[in-house]
Design a protein around this motif. Structure first.
Motif, PDB file in Angstrom:
ATOM      1  N   ARG A  59       0.842  -1.196   0.000  1.00  0.00           N
ATOM      2  CA  ARG A  59       0.000   0.000   0.000  1.00  0.00           C
ATOM      3  C   ARG A  59       0.886   1.259   0.000  1.00  0.00           C
ATOM      4  O   ARG A  59       0.552   2.263  -0.611  1.00  0.00           O
ATOM      5  CB  ARG A  59      -0.913   0.003   1.234  1.00  0.00           C
ATOM      6  N   VAL A  60       2.020   1.165   0.697  1.00  0.00           N
ATOM      7  CA  VAL A  60       2.954   2.295   0.721  1.00  0.00           C
ATOM      8  C   VAL A  60       3.437   2.575  -0.707  1.00  0.00           C
ATOM      9  O   VAL A  60       3.518   3.730  -1.142  1.00  0.00           O
ATOM     10  CB  VAL A  60       4.158   1.992   1.650  1.00  0.00           C
ATOM     11  N   THR A  61       3.708   1.515  -1.444  1.00  0.00           N
ATOM     12  CA  THR A  61       4.182   1.669  -2.825  1.00  0.00           C
ATOM     13  C   THR A  61       3.127   2.384  -3.681  1.00  0.00           C
ATOM     14  O   THR A  61       3.454   3.275  -4.478  1.00  0.00           O
ATOM     15  CB  THR A  61       4.507   0.278  -3.419  1.00  0.00           C
ATOM     16  N   ILE A  62       1.874   2.013  -3.488  1.00  0.00           N
ATOM     17  CA  ILE A  62       0.787   2.657  -4.247  1.00  0.00           C
ATOM     18  C   ILE A  62       0.665   4.138  -3.864  1.00  0.00           C
ATOM     19  O   ILE A  62       0.547   5.020  -4.723  1.00  0.00           O
ATOM     20  CB  ILE A  62      -0.554   1.916  -3.983  1.00  0.00           C
ATOM     21  N   LEU A  63       0.754   4.415  -2.561  1.00  0.00           N
ATOM     22  CA  LEU A  63       0.611   5.805  -2.104  1.00  0.00           C
ATOM     23  C   LEU A  63       1.821   6.636  -2.527  1.00  0.00           C
ATOM     24  O   LEU A  63       1.690   7.836  -2.801  1.00  0.00           O
ATOM     25  CB  LEU A  63       0.391   5.838  -0.584  1.00  0.00           C
ATOM     26  N   ARG A  64       2.997   6.007  -2.620  1.00  0.00           N
ATOM     27  CA  ARG A  64       4.208   6.722  -3.084  1.00  0.00           C
ATOM     28  C   ARG A  64       4.001   7.265  -4.493  1.00  0.00           C
ATOM     29  O   ARG A  64       4.411   8.373  -4.815  1.00  0.00           O
ATOM     30  CB  ARG A  64       5.415   5.777  -3.029  1.00  0.00           C
ATOM     31  N   GLU A  65       3.327   6.477  -5.336  1.00  0.00           N
ATOM     32  CA  GLU A  65       3.079   6.939  -6.715  1.00  0.00           C
ATOM     33  C   GLU A  65       2.256   8.218  -6.716  1.00  0.00           C
ATOM     34  O   GLU A  65       2.387   9.044  -7.608  1.00  0.00           O
ATOM     35  CB  GLU A  65       2.331   5.858  -7.500  1.00  0.00           C
ATOM     36  N   ILE A  66       1.428   8.393  -5.718  1.00  0.00           N
ATOM     37  CA  ILE A  66       0.564   9.579  -5.665  1.00  0.00           C
ATOM     38  C   ILE A  66       1.289  10.782  -5.064  1.00  0.00           C
ATOM     39  O   ILE A  66       1.172  11.898  -5.565  1.00  0.00           O
ATOM     40  CB  ILE A  66      -0.716   9.264  -4.837  1.00  0.00           C
ATOM     41  N   VAL A  67       2.074  10.556  -4.026  1.00  0.00           N
ATOM     42  CA  VAL A  67       2.685  11.705  -3.328  1.00  0.00           C
ATOM     43  C   VAL A  67       4.058  12.085  -3.882  1.00  0.00           C
ATOM     44  O   VAL A  67       4.593  13.138  -3.530  1.00  0.00           O
ATOM     45  CB  VAL A  67       2.786  11.499  -1.791  1.00  0.00           C
ATOM     46  N   GLY A  68       4.601  11.229  -4.761  1.00  0.00           N
ATOM     47  CA  GLY A  68       5.898  11.557  -5.377  1.00  0.00           C
ATOM     48  C   GLY A  68       6.980  11.740  -4.345  1.00  0.00           C
ATOM     49  O   GLY A  68       7.200  10.890  -3.498  1.00  0.00           O
ATOM     50  N   ARG A  69       7.638  12.916  -4.400  1.00  0.00           N
ATOM     51  CA  ARG A  69       8.786  13.128  -3.500  1.00  0.00           C
ATOM     52  C   ARG A  69       8.405  13.693  -2.138  1.00  0.00           C
ATOM     53  O   ARG A  69       9.274  13.975  -1.320  1.00  0.00           O
ATOM     54  CB  ARG A  69       9.811  14.012  -4.197  1.00  0.00           C
ATOM     55  N   ARG A  70       7.119  13.894  -1.912  1.00  0.00           N
ATOM     56  CA  ARG A  70       6.735  14.314  -0.549  1.00  0.00           C
ATOM     57  C   ARG A  70       7.066  13.188   0.420  1.00  0.00           C
ATOM     58  O   ARG A  70       7.107  12.013   0.044  1.00  0.00           O
ATOM     59  CB  ARG A  70       5.247  14.641  -0.498  1.00  0.00           C
ATOM     60  N   LYS A  71       7.259  13.567   1.682  1.00  0.00           N
ATOM     61  CA  LYS A  71       7.709  12.571   2.649  1.00  0.00           C
ATOM     62  C   LYS A  71       6.627  11.547   3.001  1.00  0.00           C
ATOM     63  O   LYS A  71       5.445  11.903   3.076  1.00  0.00           O
ATOM     64  CB  LYS A  71       8.147  13.269   3.944  1.00  0.00           C
ATOM     65  N   ILE A  72       7.055  10.327   3.219  1.00  0.00           N
ATOM     66  CA  ILE A  72       6.170   9.319   3.807  1.00  0.00           C
ATOM     67  C   ILE A  72       6.793   8.863   5.121  1.00  0.00           C
ATOM     68  O   ILE A  72       7.947   8.424   5.155  1.00  0.00           O
ATOM     69  CB  ILE A  72       5.967   8.093   2.893  1.00  0.00           C
ATOM     70  N   LEU A  73       6.037   9.029   6.196  1.00  0.00           N
ATOM     71  CA  LEU A  73       6.452   8.512   7.504  1.00  0.00           C
ATOM     72  C   LEU A  73       5.577   7.289   7.789  1.00  0.00           C
ATOM     73  O   LEU A  73       4.363   7.317   7.559  1.00  0.00           O
ATOM     74  CB  LEU A  73       6.269   9.567   8.602  1.00  0.00           C
TER      75      LEU A  73
END
Ligand code: O7M
Length: 212
Positions: free
Chosen positions: A152-166
């Protein structure tokens, strides 16, 4: 390198300060939430200031814009450098937190999807994706996404791009540090560190996992 953030959910203030002091040199930030702040007061932020680590206020703010603004002002006045709000509250309510954070030179993170099993009931089916997109639209600094579901993190990464994921959910909730560290900007670890016999040794293991 992926940041290591301690979730200091320790309700005994003396113990919390002791753990924070021992762990701080090995951490990138400390996250404080209801458990410690309700037991010790918001002024705990001031007491942690001398450790010179960014403090993240995890209130998962979820109110109307004006109330969110008032909450965020209290948080940043107390010395926190970041605030976390929920995302389902919508653009105007998220922006209230983002705007206050920006005024103080701080950051705002939006919960896109939670890590516990029950979270799938509402966050799945497109909601987390919508929230992640909203976080980008509102110019939040990043999102919170579950270490318990790296796919799910991988899917959300595609949406937020270079914004941070904690990402919380590492350790006690079953998330694997080395798997998720490759996908996110920061892992959030609580019990696996503060309940460990030797929290600093536990941190060393999580630190190693970040580069594995
Ligand atoms: O490592 P733990 O399970 O002891 O603690 C995890 C911390 O992350 C704890 O402070 C939780 O409140 C928080 N958290 C989650 O566990 N899951 C989420 O989905 C979101 C958070 C969180 O930090 O939200 C900002």
């Amino acid at each position: 390198m992926t940041e290591l953030i301690l979730a200091l959910d320790v309700t005994d203030k003396k113990q919390a300060l002791k753990i924070a002091e021992a762990c701080a040199p090995h951490l990138d930030a400390i996250k404080l939430g209801y458990p410690l702040i309700l037991s010790s007061g918001l002024s705990i932020a001031g007491e942690l200031e001398e450790l010179d680590k960014p403090l993240i206020a995890d209130f998962k703010v979820a109110d109307i814009p004006n109330t969110n603004k008032l909450i965020a002002e209290q948080v940043f006045d107390a010395g926190f450098s970041s605030i976390i709000c929920h995302g389902f509250i919508g653009a105007d309510a998220i922006r209230a937190c983002v705007d206050v954070a920006a005024d103080y030179g701080g950051a705002c993170f939006v919960v896109a999807e939670m890590s516990h099993p029950g979270a799938t009931a509402f966050f799945h089916g497109g909601t987390a994706e919508k929230i992640a997109a909203l976080a980008v639209e509102c110019e939040a600094d990043g999102i919170i996404a579950p270490a318990t579901r790296p796919e799910r993190v991988t899917i959300l990464r595609e949406i937020v791009g270079r914004r941070k994921i904690l990402s919380p959910g590492v350790g006690a909730q079953g998330g694997d540090a080395s798997t998720v560290a490759k996908l996110v900007d920061g892992i959030i670890v609580g019990r696996a560190i503060y309940e460990a016999k030797d929290p600093v040794t536990a941190i060393t293991e999580f630190s190693a996992a970040r580069t594995a």
